[in-house]
Write a protein that holds these residues in place. Structure first.
Motif, PDB file in Angstrom:
ATOM      1  N   GLU A 142       0.832  -1.197   0.000  1.00 58.41           N
ATOM      2  CA  GLU A 142       0.000   0.000   0.000  1.00 58.41           C
ATOM      3  C   GLU A 142       0.870   1.253   0.000  1.00 58.41           C
ATOM      4  O   GLU A 142       1.944   1.273   0.583  1.00 58.41           O
ATOM      5  N   GLU A 143       0.372   2.277  -0.636  1.00 60.62           N
ATOM      6  CA  GLU A 143       1.055   3.564  -0.649  1.00 60.62           C
ATOM      7  C   GLU A 143       0.934   4.221   0.725  1.00 60.62           C
ATOM      8  O   GLU A 143      -0.064   4.009   1.427  1.00 60.62           O
ATOM      9  N   PRO A 144       1.914   5.034   1.125  1.00 60.30           N
ATOM     10  CA  PRO A 144       1.738   5.826   2.346  1.00 60.30           C
ATOM     11  C   PRO A 144       0.465   6.666   2.218  1.00 60.30           C
ATOM     12  O   PRO A 144       0.162   7.185   1.148  1.00 60.30           O
ATOM     13  N   GLY A 145      -0.291   6.741   3.296  1.00 56.56           N
ATOM     14  CA  GLY A 145      -1.553   7.450   3.274  1.00 56.56           C
ATOM     15  C   GLY A 145      -2.752   6.532   3.087  1.00 56.56           C
ATOM     16  O   GLY A 145      -3.892   6.971   3.189  1.00 56.56           O
ATOM     17  N   ALA A 146      -2.495   5.224   2.822  1.00 55.68           N
ATOM     18  CA  ALA A 146      -3.606   4.275   2.704  1.00 55.68           C
ATOM     19  C   ALA A 146      -4.382   4.285   4.022  1.00 55.68           C
ATOM     20  O   ALA A 146      -3.801   4.264   5.101  1.00 55.68           O
ATOM     21  N   VAL A 147      -5.690   4.312   3.936  1.00 63.12           N
ATOM     22  CA  VAL A 147      -6.537   4.491   5.122  1.00 63.12           C
ATOM     23  C   VAL A 147      -6.712   3.184   5.891  1.00 63.12           C
ATOM     24  O   VAL A 147      -7.086   2.165   5.319  1.00 63.12           O
ATOM     25  N   VAL A 171      -6.813   7.257  10.654  1.00 65.96           N
ATOM     26  CA  VAL A 171      -5.545   6.531  10.804  1.00 65.96           C
ATOM     27  C   VAL A 171      -5.133   6.048   9.426  1.00 65.96           C
ATOM     28  O   VAL A 171      -5.925   5.427   8.711  1.00 65.96           O
ATOM     29  N   VAL A 172      -3.898   6.352   9.056  1.00 63.32           N
ATOM     30  CA  VAL A 172      -3.372   5.989   7.740  1.00 63.32           C
ATOM     31  C   VAL A 172      -2.042   5.255   7.889  1.00 63.32           C
ATOM     32  O   VAL A 172      -1.435   5.248   8.956  1.00 63.32           O
ATOM     33  N   LYS A 173      -1.616   4.668   6.802  1.00 67.08           N
ATOM     34  CA  LYS A 173      -0.280   4.073   6.755  1.00 67.08           C
ATOM     35  C   LYS A 173       0.726   5.215   6.657  1.00 67.08           C
ATOM     36  O   LYS A 173       0.685   5.996   5.706  1.00 67.08           O
ATOM     37  N   PRO A 174       1.630   5.338   7.648  1.00 69.73           N
ATOM     38  CA  PRO A 174       2.590   6.442   7.601  1.00 69.73           C
ATOM     39  C   PRO A 174       3.741   6.166   6.627  1.00 69.73           C
ATOM     40  O   PRO A 174       3.941   5.032   6.181  1.00 69.73           O
ATOM     41  N   GLU A 175       4.464   7.221   6.321  1.00 61.89           N
ATOM     42  CA  GLU A 175       5.674   7.083   5.509  1.00 61.89           C
ATOM     43  C   GLU A 175       6.635   6.120   6.216  1.00 61.89           C
ATOM     44  O   GLU A 175       6.713   6.092   7.451  1.00 61.89           O
ATOM     45  N   ASN A 176       7.344   5.322   5.464  1.00 59.49           N
ATOM     46  CA  ASN A 176       8.408   4.442   5.964  1.00 59.49           C
ATOM     47  C   ASN A 176       7.936   3.403   6.979  1.00 59.49           C
ATOM     48  O   ASN A 176       8.722   2.931   7.793  1.00 59.49           O
ATOM     49  N   GLU A 177       6.654   3.034   6.952  1.00 61.11           N
ATOM     50  CA  GLU A 177       6.202   1.980   7.867  1.00 61.11           C
ATOM     51  C   GLU A 177       6.754   0.639   7.411  1.00 61.11           C
ATOM     52  O   GLU A 177       6.755   0.316   6.229  1.00 61.11           O
TER      53      GLU A 177
END
Length: 122
Positions: free
Chosen positions: A28-33, A98-104
């Protein structure tokens, strides 16, 4: 307020929850919900540190999303819909997601433990 805030709180209705956000697939891209944008219905939500970043709040002024720092020595305080109503809009309910953060890292679950403070029924 017509009375002190502490006098409006219902201890039996106040709720501590453990929220589990399962790990994302990794592609998933960063920012994915992970949790869609919403406001809490209660008076106030107290949120100690989560296991990882990803919480964002929406600015009612700029209409932009901002990352909430994931600081182990902080407690996040969200205004809920009921406090917004009680203050006739003086305090504005916090829209958040809540989203997927950068560099997770891949396969990383997110755990948070919000305390939802509710008013007395009357």
């Amino acid at each position: 307020l017509p009375q002190n805030l502490i006098d409006t709180i219902s201890e039996p209705d106040t709720l501590l929850r453990i929220l589990h956000y399962p790990a994302m697939q990794g592609n998933e891209e960063p920012g994915a919900v992970r949790a869609a944008a919403h406001e809490d219905i209660n008076l106030i939500t107290l949120l100690p540190i989560a296991s990882s970043p990803g919480l964002q709040v929406l600015s009612p002024v700029t209409n932009e999303w901002y990352d909430v720092p994931c600081d182990s020595e902080s407690i996040i305080v969200n205004i809920g819909d009921m406090l917004q109503e009680m203050t006739k809009g003086e305090y504005i309910a916090t829209k958040h997601r809540v989203v997927k953060p950068e560099n997770e890292e891949a396969n990383l679950d997110r755990i948070s433990a919000p305390c939802f403070i509710h008013p007395k029924p009357e």
